[in-house]
Design a protein around this motif. Sequence first.
Motif, PDB file in Angstrom:
ATOM      1  N   GLU A  73       0.837  -1.211   0.000  1.00 16.14           N
ATOM      2  CA  GLU A  73       0.000   0.000   0.000  1.00 16.14           C
ATOM      3  C   GLU A  73       0.865   1.251   0.000  1.00 16.14           C
ATOM      4  OE1 GLU A  73      -3.567   2.135   2.624  1.00 16.14           O
ATOM      5  OE2 GLU A  73      -2.789   0.168   3.201  1.00 16.14           O
ATOM      6  N   THR A  74       1.978   1.194   0.733  1.00 17.36           N
ATOM      7  CA  THR A  74       2.904   2.322   0.733  1.00 17.36           C
ATOM      8  C   THR A  74       3.465   2.552  -0.669  1.00 17.36           C
ATOM      9  OG1 THR A  74       3.525   1.922   3.030  1.00 17.36           O
ATOM     10  CG2 THR A  74       5.038   3.236   1.707  1.00 17.36           C
ATOM     11  N   VAL A  75       3.782   1.462  -1.365  1.00 17.58           N
ATOM     12  CA  VAL A  75       4.300   1.566  -2.718  1.00 17.58           C
ATOM     13  C   VAL A  75       3.263   2.180  -3.653  1.00 17.58           C
ATOM     14  CG1 VAL A  75       5.127   0.270  -4.702  1.00 17.58           C
ATOM     15  CG2 VAL A  75       5.821  -0.403  -2.415  1.00 17.58           C
ATOM     16  N   TRP A  76       2.061   1.630  -3.632  1.00 17.41           N
ATOM     17  CA  TRP A  76       1.042   2.090  -4.583  1.00 17.41           C
ATOM     18  C   TRP A  76       0.666   3.550  -4.355  1.00 17.41           C
ATOM     19  CZ3 TRP A  76       2.887  -1.785  -6.306  1.00 17.41           C
ATOM     20  CH2 TRP A  76       2.530  -3.101  -6.119  1.00 17.41           C
ATOM     21  N   SER A  77       0.792   4.032  -3.128  1.00 12.46           N
ATOM     22  CA  SER A  77       0.346   5.392  -2.804  1.00 12.46           C
ATOM     23  C   SER A  77       1.364   6.446  -3.175  1.00 12.46           C
ATOM     24  CB  SER A  77       0.026   5.502  -1.305  1.00 12.46           C
ATOM     25  OG  SER A  77       1.199   5.350  -0.531  1.00 12.46           O
ATOM     26  N   GLN A  78       2.573   6.049  -3.580  1.00 13.16           N
ATOM     27  CA  GLN A  78       3.609   7.029  -3.863  1.00 13.16           C
ATOM     28  C   GLN A  78       3.466   7.586  -5.271  1.00 13.16           C
ATOM     29  OE1 GLN A  78       5.632   8.185  -1.500  1.00 13.16           O
ATOM     30  NE2 GLN A  78       4.468   6.800  -0.199  1.00 13.16           N
ATOM     31  N   PRO A  79       3.626   8.905  -5.447  1.00 11.08           N
ATOM     32  CA  PRO A  79       3.622   9.484  -6.792  1.00 11.08           C
ATOM     33  C   PRO A  79       4.848   9.039  -7.562  1.00 11.08           C
ATOM     34  CG  PRO A  79       4.317  11.136  -5.208  1.00 11.08           C
ATOM     35  CD  PRO A  79       3.874   9.927  -4.411  1.00 11.08           C
ATOM     36  N   THR A  80       4.739   9.000  -8.898  1.00  5.07           N
ATOM     37  CA  THR A  80       5.845   8.532  -9.730  1.00  5.07           C
ATOM     38  C   THR A  80       6.315   9.594 -10.703  1.00  5.07           C
ATOM     39  OG1 THR A  80       4.287   7.655 -11.358  1.00  5.07           O
ATOM     40  CG2 THR A  80       5.019   6.165  -9.613  1.00  5.07           C
ATOM     41  N   GLY A  81       5.914  10.825 -10.504  1.00  6.93           N
ATOM     42  CA  GLY A  81       6.219  11.846 -11.488  1.00  6.93           C
ATOM     43  C   GLY A  81       7.536  12.553 -11.296  1.00  6.93           C
ATOM     44  N   SER A  82       8.233  12.336 -10.205  1.00  4.57           N
ATOM     45  CA  SER A  82       9.455  13.075  -9.956  1.00  4.57           C
ATOM     46  C   SER A  82      10.648  12.156  -9.929  1.00  4.57           C
ATOM     47  CB  SER A  82       9.363  13.810  -8.607  1.00  4.57           C
ATOM     48  OG  SER A  82      10.605  14.388  -8.280  1.00  4.57           O
ATOM     49  N   ALA A  83      11.650  12.493 -10.711  1.00  3.07           N
ATOM     50  CA  ALA A  83      12.878  11.699 -10.716  1.00  3.07           C
ATOM     51  C   ALA A  83      13.729  11.988  -9.496  1.00  3.07           C
ATOM     52  CB  ALA A  83      13.681  12.004 -11.981  1.00  3.07           C
TER      53      ALA A  83
END
Length: 246
Positions: A73-83
């Motif tokens: 759940e922690t993984v899925w909730s993280q945004p992926t837009g920032s390098a």
Amino acid sequence: MTDLPEPPSRQQRQQQTRAALIEAAREVFAELGYHAANLERIARQAGFSKGAVYSNFSGKAALFLAVMDANLETVWSQPTGSADTPRPDTSSADVFETADEAELDQVIRGFALATLEFIAVAARDEELSAELQQRMQDVVDQYTQVAHDSQIVDDELTPQQLGTLLTALDQGSGLLVLGGTDLVDDDLLGVGMQRLLATKSTTDEAGPVKTAQHADQPAEAGADRTTNSHIQDRLLRALGNPTVQD
């Protein structure tokens, strides 16, 4: 007179108790392994009685699955837009909370070993096996989305097949590391995943045309990763893959 804050509701207290038990369970499973861990130790570490565990979970297996769910759940909730955020920000959720990176790595490795024990138990239990398969399918689905978002051009493998292969590479490399081999590290794992995500060339009358990174172009170890690569890092860490290092 300053108004006093409202006391937590019964539901909020139950959620807090459940979260504390999950956090304690993660630490105890990582320290002792699945078989050696017991509910009394977990309850005591969380500051509750054993009865609190049974008020929230049907038993040790259900509690272990809840820890896996909390990790994912922690993984899925993280945004992926920032390098700039290659690792999950856990400041708002106590998952993986630890004093330092060395301790965190120890928890990850310990939970990975406990997971191997749990897999062996689940393989002999039809109900637990189904529960575990559901969670692994969630991981495959996430890797499938990575492949889909990477705009794979491949006339042989679908994004679903690539997602399955990425999951197999992830879990297989972790198993090798846990077995004591030093042949697999984060760089090599990253190269392998990048190779799977590299698009094939298309051919026209003038010859091969590269549509993205060519499949026969090796990715440099330690090279900058794409946004999708950060999802891979998070999945590896959530499942306790010990090849992931900062």
